[in-house]
Design a protein around this motif. Structure first.
Motif, PDB file in Angstrom:
ATOM      1  N   ILE A 101      18.582  34.529  -9.225  1.00  0.00           N
ATOM      2  CA  ILE A 101      19.061  34.040 -10.531  1.00  0.00           C
ATOM      3  C   ILE A 101      18.275  32.800 -10.938  1.00  0.00           C
ATOM      4  CG2 ILE A 101      21.011  32.959 -11.712  1.00  0.00           C
ATOM      5  CD1 ILE A 101      22.841  34.830 -10.080  1.00  0.00           C
ATOM      6  N   ALA A 102      18.148  31.863 -10.019  1.00  0.00           N
ATOM      7  CA  ALA A 102      17.429  30.619 -10.321  1.00  0.00           C
ATOM      8  C   ALA A 102      15.968  30.891 -10.660  1.00  0.00           C
ATOM      9  CB  ALA A 102      17.533  29.668  -9.135  1.00  0.00           C
ATOM     10  N   ILE A 103      15.317  31.747  -9.891  1.00  0.00           N
ATOM     11  CA  ILE A 103      13.907  32.063 -10.151  1.00  0.00           C
ATOM     12  C   ILE A 103      13.747  32.746 -11.504  1.00  0.00           C
ATOM     13  CG2 ILE A 103      11.968  33.500  -9.391  1.00  0.00           C
ATOM     14  CD1 ILE A 103      12.895  32.869  -6.507  1.00  0.00           C
ATOM     15  N   GLY A 104      14.654  33.668 -11.827  1.00  0.00           N
ATOM     16  CA  GLY A 104      14.593  34.337 -13.127  1.00  0.00           C
ATOM     17  C   GLY A 104      14.740  33.365 -14.284  1.00  0.00           C
ATOM     18  N   LEU A 105      15.674  32.428 -14.151  1.00  0.00           N
ATOM     19  CA  LEU A 105      15.870  31.427 -15.204  1.00  0.00           C
ATOM     20  C   LEU A 105      14.647  30.530 -15.359  1.00  0.00           C
ATOM     21  CD1 LEU A 105      19.549  30.352 -14.420  1.00  0.00           C
ATOM     22  CD2 LEU A 105      18.778  31.674 -16.379  1.00  0.00           C
ATOM     23  N   VAL A 106      14.127  30.066 -14.244  1.00  0.00           N
ATOM     24  CA  VAL A 106      12.976  29.153 -14.280  1.00  0.00           C
ATOM     25  C   VAL A 106      11.733  29.871 -14.783  1.00  0.00           C
ATOM     26  CG1 VAL A 106      11.403  27.800 -12.829  1.00  0.00           C
ATOM     27  CG2 VAL A 106      13.862  27.587 -12.542  1.00  0.00           C
ATOM     28  N   PHE A 107      11.482  31.082 -14.284  1.00  0.00           N
ATOM     29  CA  PHE A 107      10.298  31.827 -14.689  1.00  0.00           C
ATOM     30  C   PHE A 107      10.303  32.104 -16.189  1.00  0.00           C
ATOM     31  CE2 PHE A 107       7.869  35.876 -15.038  1.00  0.00           C
ATOM     32  CZ  PHE A 107       6.636  35.360 -14.677  1.00  0.00           C
ATOM     33  N   SER A 108      11.446  32.459 -16.729  1.00  0.00           N
ATOM     34  CA  SER A 108      11.537  32.718 -18.161  1.00  0.00           C
ATOM     35  C   SER A 108      11.288  31.448 -18.966  1.00  0.00           C
ATOM     36  CB  SER A 108      12.910  33.288 -18.497  1.00  0.00           C
ATOM     37  OG  SER A 108      13.032  33.485 -19.877  1.00  0.00           O
ATOM     38  N   GLU A 109      11.828  30.335 -18.500  1.00  0.00           N
ATOM     39  CA  GLU A 109      11.633  29.072 -19.219  1.00  0.00           C
ATOM     40  C   GLU A 109      10.178  28.629 -19.161  1.00  0.00           C
ATOM     41  OE1 GLU A 109      12.255  26.065 -21.662  1.00  0.00           O
ATOM     42  OE2 GLU A 109      13.773  27.550 -21.177  1.00  0.00           O
ATOM     43  N   VAL A 110       9.541  28.774 -18.013  1.00  0.00           N
ATOM     44  CA  VAL A 110       8.126  28.413 -17.875  1.00  0.00           C
ATOM     45  C   VAL A 110       7.270  29.292 -18.788  1.00  0.00           C
ATOM     46  CG1 VAL A 110       6.163  28.441 -16.285  1.00  0.00           C
ATOM     47  CG2 VAL A 110       8.318  27.426 -15.582  1.00  0.00           C
ATOM     48  N   LEU A 111       7.555  30.575 -18.791  1.00  0.00           N
ATOM     49  CA  LEU A 111       6.809  31.496 -19.661  1.00  0.00           C
ATOM     50  C   LEU A 111       6.993  31.130 -21.130  1.00  0.00           C
ATOM     51  CD1 LEU A 111       5.013  33.982 -19.178  1.00  0.00           C
ATOM     52  CD2 LEU A 111       7.015  35.378 -19.642  1.00  0.00           C
ATOM     53  N   ASN A 112       8.226  30.774 -21.506  1.00  0.00           N
ATOM     54  CA  ASN A 112       8.500  30.368 -22.880  1.00  0.00           C
ATOM     55  C   ASN A 112       7.716  29.108 -23.237  1.00  0.00           C
ATOM     56  OD1 ASN A 112       9.855  30.332 -25.429  1.00  0.00           O
ATOM     57  ND2 ASN A 112      11.218  28.767 -24.609  1.00  0.00           N
ATOM     58  N   GLN A 113       7.682  28.129 -22.334  1.00  0.00           N
ATOM     59  CA  GLN A 113       6.930  26.892 -22.588  1.00  0.00           C
ATOM     60  C   GLN A 113       5.437  27.175 -22.733  1.00  0.00           C
ATOM     61  OE1 GLN A 113       8.130  23.818 -23.182  1.00  0.00           O
ATOM     62  NE2 GLN A 113      10.203  24.626 -23.026  1.00  0.00           N
ATOM     63  N   LEU A 114       4.905  28.060 -21.894  1.00  0.00           N
ATOM     64  CA  LEU A 114       3.480  28.404 -21.981  1.00  0.00           C
ATOM     65  C   LEU A 114       3.166  29.094 -23.314  1.00  0.00           C
ATOM     66  CD1 LEU A 114       2.703  29.664 -18.381  1.00  0.00           C
ATOM     67  CD2 LEU A 114       1.870  27.565 -19.463  1.00  0.00           C
ATOM     68  N   LEU A 115       4.032  29.990 -23.734  1.00  0.00           N
ATOM     69  CA  LEU A 115       3.818  30.678 -25.007  1.00  0.00           C
ATOM     70  C   LEU A 115       3.902  29.725 -26.191  1.00  0.00           C
ATOM     71  CD1 LEU A 115       5.772  34.005 -24.401  1.00  0.00           C
ATOM     72  CD2 LEU A 115       3.294  33.694 -24.525  1.00  0.00           C
ATOM     73  N   ARG A 116       4.865  28.803 -26.139  1.00  0.00           N
ATOM     74  CA  ARG A 116       4.985  27.816 -27.220  1.00  0.00           C
ATOM     75  C   ARG A 116       3.796  26.874 -27.253  1.00  0.00           C
ATOM     76  NH1 ARG A 116      10.626  25.179 -26.476  1.00  0.00           N
ATOM     77  NH2 ARG A 116       9.725  23.722 -27.943  1.00  0.00           N
ATOM     78  N   ARG A 117       3.265  26.546 -26.075  1.00  0.00           N
ATOM     79  CA  ARG A 117       2.126  25.632 -26.006  1.00  0.00           C
ATOM     80  C   ARG A 117       0.860  26.283 -26.567  1.00  0.00           C
ATOM     81  NH1 ARG A 117       1.649  22.701 -20.543  1.00  0.00           N
ATOM     82  NH2 ARG A 117       3.604  21.907 -21.327  1.00  0.00           N
TER      83      ARG A 117
END
Length: 142
Positions: free
Chosen positions: A123-139
């Motif tokens: 659960i934690a990895i899924g949450l973090v991975f999605s947030e990191v991916l979102n930040q990379l896409l926004r950047r």
């Protein structure tokens, strides 16, 4: 059977959203996020796929939907993701592990506790991975 699970996961998620004091206008969306995450988890389990991988994928999906709703409703992502992740939390498994410790069935308790720990980590990895991916896409959009 699937309809009952979807309704139950929706109600459970919305109820936890009330406990977490989310804005009243987002209760239905929170319930929807949890219901979608649970639907994906159960669907992956029918393939069959490992429950840990299914939890990882479902938690990633919950965070993606949460980010989408956060943009639409101009609300922090945590409002949707914390309540939406509730159906995936292995609370029953953790309870069974502790019950077996009390009953001196340590071999079974360790197995159940390890599985609960791995599911929680997924659960934690899924949450973090999605947030990191979102930040990379926004950047990359800027």
């Amino acid at each position: 059977m699937m309809i009952e699970q979807l309704i139950t996961s929706f109600i459970a998620t919305a109820a936890f959203a009330i406990l977490f004091n989310v804005p009243k206008g987002t209760l239905l969306q929170c319930g929807f996020v949890g219901m979608c995450g649970w639907m994906l988890y159960v669907s992956i389990q029918m393939i069959p796929l490992d429950p840990i991988l299914a939890t990882l994928i479902a938690s990633f999906f919950v965070t993606v939907i949460s980010q989408f709703f956060a943009k639409i409703y101009k609300t922090p992502v945590i409002v949707f993701s914390v309540s939406g992740i509730i159906p995936l939390v292995p609370g029953g498994l953790a309870y069974d592990a502790m019950r077996n410790v009390v009953l001196n069935h340590y071999d079974l308790a360790v197995q159940l506790a390890a599985k609960a720990f791995l599911l929680s980590g997924a659960i934690a990895i899924g949450l973090v991975f999605s947030e990191v991916l979102n930040q990379l896409l926004r950047r990359t959009k800027h």
